[in-house]
Design a protein around this motif. Sequence first.
Motif, PDB file in Angstrom:
ATOM      1  N   ILE A  68       0.866  -1.174   0.000  1.00 47.65           N
ATOM      2  CA  ILE A  68       0.000   0.000   0.000  1.00 47.65           C
ATOM      3  C   ILE A  68       0.905   1.227   0.000  1.00 47.65           C
ATOM      4  O   ILE A  68       1.589   1.505   0.992  1.00 47.65           O
ATOM      5  CB  ILE A  68      -0.928   0.018   1.222  1.00 47.65           C
ATOM      6  N   ASP A  69       0.925   1.937  -1.107  1.00 51.14           N
ATOM      7  CA  ASP A  69       1.821   3.091  -1.252  1.00 51.14           C
ATOM      8  C   ASP A  69       1.049   4.379  -0.982  1.00 51.14           C
ATOM      9  O   ASP A  69       0.085   4.689  -1.685  1.00 51.14           O
ATOM     10  CB  ASP A  69       2.426   3.125  -2.656  1.00 51.14           C
ATOM     11  N   ILE A  70       1.477   5.126   0.042  1.00 46.49           N
ATOM     12  CA  ILE A  70       0.784   6.368   0.419  1.00 46.49           C
ATOM     13  C   ILE A  70       1.613   7.602   0.080  1.00 46.49           C
ATOM     14  O   ILE A  70       1.465   8.641   0.708  1.00 46.49           O
ATOM     15  CB  ILE A  70       0.426   6.356   1.922  1.00 46.49           C
ATOM     16  N   THR A  71       2.469   7.468  -0.934  1.00 50.03           N
ATOM     17  CA  THR A  71       3.274   8.623  -1.352  1.00 50.03           C
ATOM     18  C   THR A  71       2.387   9.797  -1.737  1.00 50.03           C
ATOM     19  O   THR A  71       2.719  10.959  -1.485  1.00 50.03           O
ATOM     20  CB  THR A  71       4.182   8.242  -2.537  1.00 50.03           C
ATOM     21  N   GLY A  72       1.243   9.506  -2.337  1.00 48.72           N
ATOM     22  CA  GLY A  72       0.342  10.559  -2.789  1.00 48.72           C
ATOM     23  C   GLY A  72      -0.626  11.054  -1.744  1.00 48.72           C
ATOM     24  O   GLY A  72      -1.484  11.900  -2.045  1.00 48.72           O
ATOM     25  N   VAL A  73      -0.522  10.567  -0.520  1.00 47.30           N
ATOM     26  CA  VAL A  73      -1.395  11.032   0.558  1.00 47.30           C
ATOM     27  C   VAL A  73      -0.727  12.232   1.217  1.00 47.30           C
ATOM     28  O   VAL A  73       0.389  12.135   1.725  1.00 47.30           O
ATOM     29  CB  VAL A  73      -1.643   9.924   1.599  1.00 47.30           C
ATOM     30  N   SER A  74      -1.412  13.373   1.191  1.00 45.23           N
ATOM     31  CA  SER A  74      -0.809  14.620   1.682  1.00 45.23           C
ATOM     32  C   SER A  74      -0.596  14.614   3.181  1.00 45.23           C
ATOM     33  O   SER A  74       0.462  14.998   3.683  1.00 45.23           O
ATOM     34  CB  SER A  74      -1.669  15.821   1.274  1.00 45.23           C
ATOM     35  N   THR A  75      -1.592  14.192   3.932  1.00 46.21           N
ATOM     36  CA  THR A  75      -1.492  14.177   5.385  1.00 46.21           C
ATOM     37  C   THR A  75      -2.040  12.861   5.943  1.00 46.21           C
ATOM     38  O   THR A  75      -2.913  12.241   5.328  1.00 46.21           O
ATOM     39  CB  THR A  75      -2.290  15.339   6.016  1.00 46.21           C
ATOM     40  N   VAL A  76      -1.509  12.479   7.082  1.00 43.79           N
ATOM     41  CA  VAL A  76      -1.979  11.280   7.764  1.00 43.79           C
ATOM     42  C   VAL A  76      -2.384  11.666   9.181  1.00 43.79           C
ATOM     43  O   VAL A  76      -1.571  12.188   9.945  1.00 43.79           O
ATOM     44  CB  VAL A  76      -0.889  10.198   7.803  1.00 43.79           C
ATOM     45  N   ASP A  77      -3.638  11.435   9.530  1.00 41.35           N
ATOM     46  CA  ASP A  77      -4.090  11.676  10.893  1.00 41.35           C
ATOM     47  C   ASP A  77      -4.477  10.341  11.527  1.00 41.35           C
ATOM     48  O   ASP A  77      -4.287   9.273  10.937  1.00 41.35           O
ATOM     49  CB  ASP A  77      -5.264  12.661  10.922  1.00 41.35           C
TER      50      ASP A  77
END
Length: 304
Positions: A205-214
């Motif tokens: 699961i690649d979250i490179t394109g996710v701007s923020t993680v809460d």
Amino acid sequence: MSDRSKTLRETIEKDEAGILERWIDKQLAAPSFRSDRISKTELAEHSRRFLSSLRQSLGSGTPDVQSPAWANVRQMLEDISVSRAQQGFSPSETALFIFSLKETLFEQLNSELKDPKALDASIIDTNQLLDKLGLYTTEVYQTGREKVIVRQQQELMELSTPVVTLWDGVLALPVIGTLDSSRTQVVMESLLQRIVETGALIAIIDITGVSTVDTLTAQHLLKTVAAARLMGADCIISGIRPQIAQTIVHLGVDLGTVVTKATLADALAIALRRLGLTVVKAATTGKRRPDGEAPSAPSDRSED
């Protein structure tokens, strides 16, 4: 039947064809008419059916457009409004279908009724009736438009969460944008379906394109990882940038035993090692010649 409803119905019955023709002409002549989205033939058919349904409902004697006597009129307006919402008509362009009938009916009432009081009363009643139908049309349009928007959002979410095969037994799910509850469901369903189809043992699961993680985003990721494990596939999360790592630490989010990596390449390397695979560079027999051609293979013949 009330006298006012009877008057409007009789007025329509006396010259229904003429009223229909003038009403259609007014719609076609309106600046907001969209000839690129609806043909004259289709418009004429909608107008003919509506005017006929209106005349029949007026025969019930009740001006309550929500009553069973007006069911056919409401159903037709629903069909037209939803159809035009899907075709991209604006609310005002859709409401024009009803409101353009006012002037035509007013003209007809004026030519039929000679008593000023009766004329004024009929015009007021007709105006109120068509206003109610116009409002109903707008409400149905908004509901239909919202359904179109929801469907488009669902399609976009599905398109924005592709599950690709990186290697035999290795899937990758690039996530771009935000990860809310509704999108998490789409992500999870897409990933699990591909795991079943391919029999993959590892999912990245690649979250490179996710701007923020809460906290909520992290919880969604953990739920997806847990669901994949139940299907027999282990997960690796890649794209952990320094900012995201700091945020996760500050929030106190425990990713448990989930392996995380900074890049997709690092995650793929781990996945291949788990599968017992090794990627090596192809051996070369010599340096490339200045002209760009590959060197010739060495000769088996010995010199004399």
